[in-house]
Design a protein around this motif. Sequence first.
Motif, PDB file in Angstrom:
ATOM      1  N   GLU A   1      84.241  -0.771  32.179  1.00 56.80           N
ATOM      2  CA  GLU A   1      85.340  -1.967  32.491  1.00 56.80           C
ATOM      3  C   GLU A   1      86.064  -1.763  34.456  1.00 56.80           C
ATOM      4  OE1 GLU A   1      88.900  -3.029  33.026  1.00 56.80           O
ATOM      5  OE2 GLU A   1      89.463  -1.582  32.509  1.00 56.80           O
TER       6      GLU A   1
ATOM      7  N   GLY B   1      86.894 -12.054  29.490  1.00 58.22           N
ATOM      8  CA  GLY B   1      86.404 -11.506  28.421  1.00 58.22           C
ATOM      9  C   GLY B   1      87.196 -11.218  27.037  1.00 58.22           C
TER      10      GLY B   1
ATOM     11  N   PRO C   1      89.162  -5.931  21.737  1.00 56.19           N
ATOM     12  CA  PRO C   1      87.320  -5.031  21.776  1.00 56.19           C
ATOM     13  C   PRO C   1      88.515  -6.022  23.322  1.00 56.19           C
ATOM     14  CG  PRO C   1      87.998  -7.626  20.634  1.00 56.19           C
ATOM     15  CD  PRO C   1      88.241  -6.483  20.385  1.00 56.19           C
TER      16      PRO C   1
ATOM     17  N   GLY D   1      87.512  -5.936  27.211  1.00 53.64           N
ATOM     18  CA  GLY D   1      86.527  -6.061  28.765  1.00 53.64           C
ATOM     19  C   GLY D   1      85.952  -7.300  29.026  1.00 53.64           C
TER      20      GLY D   1
ATOM     21  N   ARG E   1      82.388  -3.081  25.866  1.00 51.25           N
ATOM     22  CA  ARG E   1      83.493  -3.461  25.290  1.00 51.25           C
ATOM     23  C   ARG E   1      84.281  -1.624  24.922  1.00 51.25           C
ATOM     24  NH1 ARG E   1      82.991  -7.616  27.515  1.00 51.25           N
ATOM     25  NH2 ARG E   1      83.100  -9.361  26.218  1.00 51.25           N
TER      26      ARG E   1
ATOM     27  N   TRP F   1      84.873  -0.876  18.760  1.00 50.26           N
ATOM     28  CA  TRP F   1      83.240  -2.222  19.766  1.00 50.26           C
ATOM     29  C   TRP F   1      83.111  -0.507  20.376  1.00 50.26           C
ATOM     30  CZ3 TRP F   1      88.148  -4.377  17.652  1.00 50.26           C
ATOM     31  CH2 TRP F   1      87.338  -5.462  17.224  1.00 50.26           C
TER      32      TRP F   1
END
Length: 475
Positions: free
Chosen positions: A248, A426, A442, A444, A453, A458
């Motif tokens: 991330e 995203g 989710p 990411g 993610r 997730w």
Amino acid sequence: MKETKLWIDGQWQATEDSYKLISPYSGDVVAHVAKASIQDVERAIEGAQRTFQTFKKTTAYERAEILYRVVDIMRQRKEEFAEILALEAGKPLTAGLAEVERTIATYQFAAEGAKQAKGETVPMDAAPGAGDYIGWTKREPLGVISAITPFNFPFNLVAHKLGPAFAVGNTVVLKPATQTPLSALTMAEIFKEAGLPDGALQIVTGSGGELSDTLITHPYVKKVTFTGSGKVGLGIKEKVGLRKVTLELGSNAAVIVEPSTPIDKVIKRCVGGAFNFAGQVCISLQRIYVHASIIDEFTKAFVEETKKLVVGDPFDKNTDVSAMIHPNEIERIKGWIEEAQAQGAVMATGGVFTERTLTPTVMTNVKADMKIICQETFAPIVSIVSYETLDDAIRLVNNSDLGLNAGIYTNILSDALYAAEELQAGAVIINDIPTFRVDNMPYGGVKMSGYGREGIKWAIEEMTDMKFVTMKKSF
């Protein structure tokens, strides 16, 4: 003066070396933090591997109960945790309490997720010659997970790694940011009290540059989950090999403000999204693209609301914006602003520096290639840019190597749906700022903003392997 230790195999362990932890706001030394060696990290990973052999056999109910107890303990100590955030991160108390509330919710989602990790049946008889077979999938824990976390949400982003990992029976070696180790070490005590087996959580503090190779490449490590800079993330991706990885990374989040937007209803929200925690948020609102027909009205209202923000001590409940994480960051963003001004950018408000703070700053007349637009500022600075058509705005938002969250304000449904399709991010947030995040969604990015993610459901998928089982019903 607080002196910390490493958390290895359920015990506090001293180290020969330590480093000084400096308060971002006061500049005072607030702790001497244990500095792990490579040998310490290896011991932590080996201990996590040993514990995994038994922890993976615990039931979903048992793991969920541990996480529910973490939730109960944290609810009783919220104010204490907010003070830790103010001390080590310079996060104002109100923002700190909001982070703690989210952290509690994250562990609660993880407890619930422990009971929902499941496989599916596979219709074997749909294939020729397989009518006498049944088949199903199941999720299995990976083993030891290396978690490397940043300074900006040191409780909640740790929770996004520990929670789903423990929910499915993994063990974790955690390396928190050098600036925010106290929050992570507090979680060691909480998980111990909640009944997590010794060795399931190992915490090593110290230099990421010195320890990261071992955390990434040790043969017992089956997954690396990292939140931080794009440069470091790329380095991890190159070294991780066939291990699973979640990255991330950064962003320069943008919102489009269409002429149908009721400006008075969105200004305060936009200002908060730009300057919360001094803009040191991955999805902090950095770029605002406003239709030419309303840009003067929007800019005037935005600047007026920005001027109301109080810059000061994070322990003062009236403070909205406090220190940046390190004086070096002040020098960096000061250089970026001066460079933009030399190229024609105009400062509408802000730009007042101390050694550790910057007043919330609004820039206009900016160009797409300025650092304050095309790179992640990670500072209390936002740029307002005019556009003529929705396609122009979408093109400006997409003209970036980054793509974590993007937003659009509009009262026209077809335009909202069109933007949702065309924006390269995203997540697309309609009628709210791109800084919006709840902890069961989710999360990411695309492009250089990440890989994989987070979000409990997730993350659980990415922290497990799928195993397929088939059985012939008769010989």
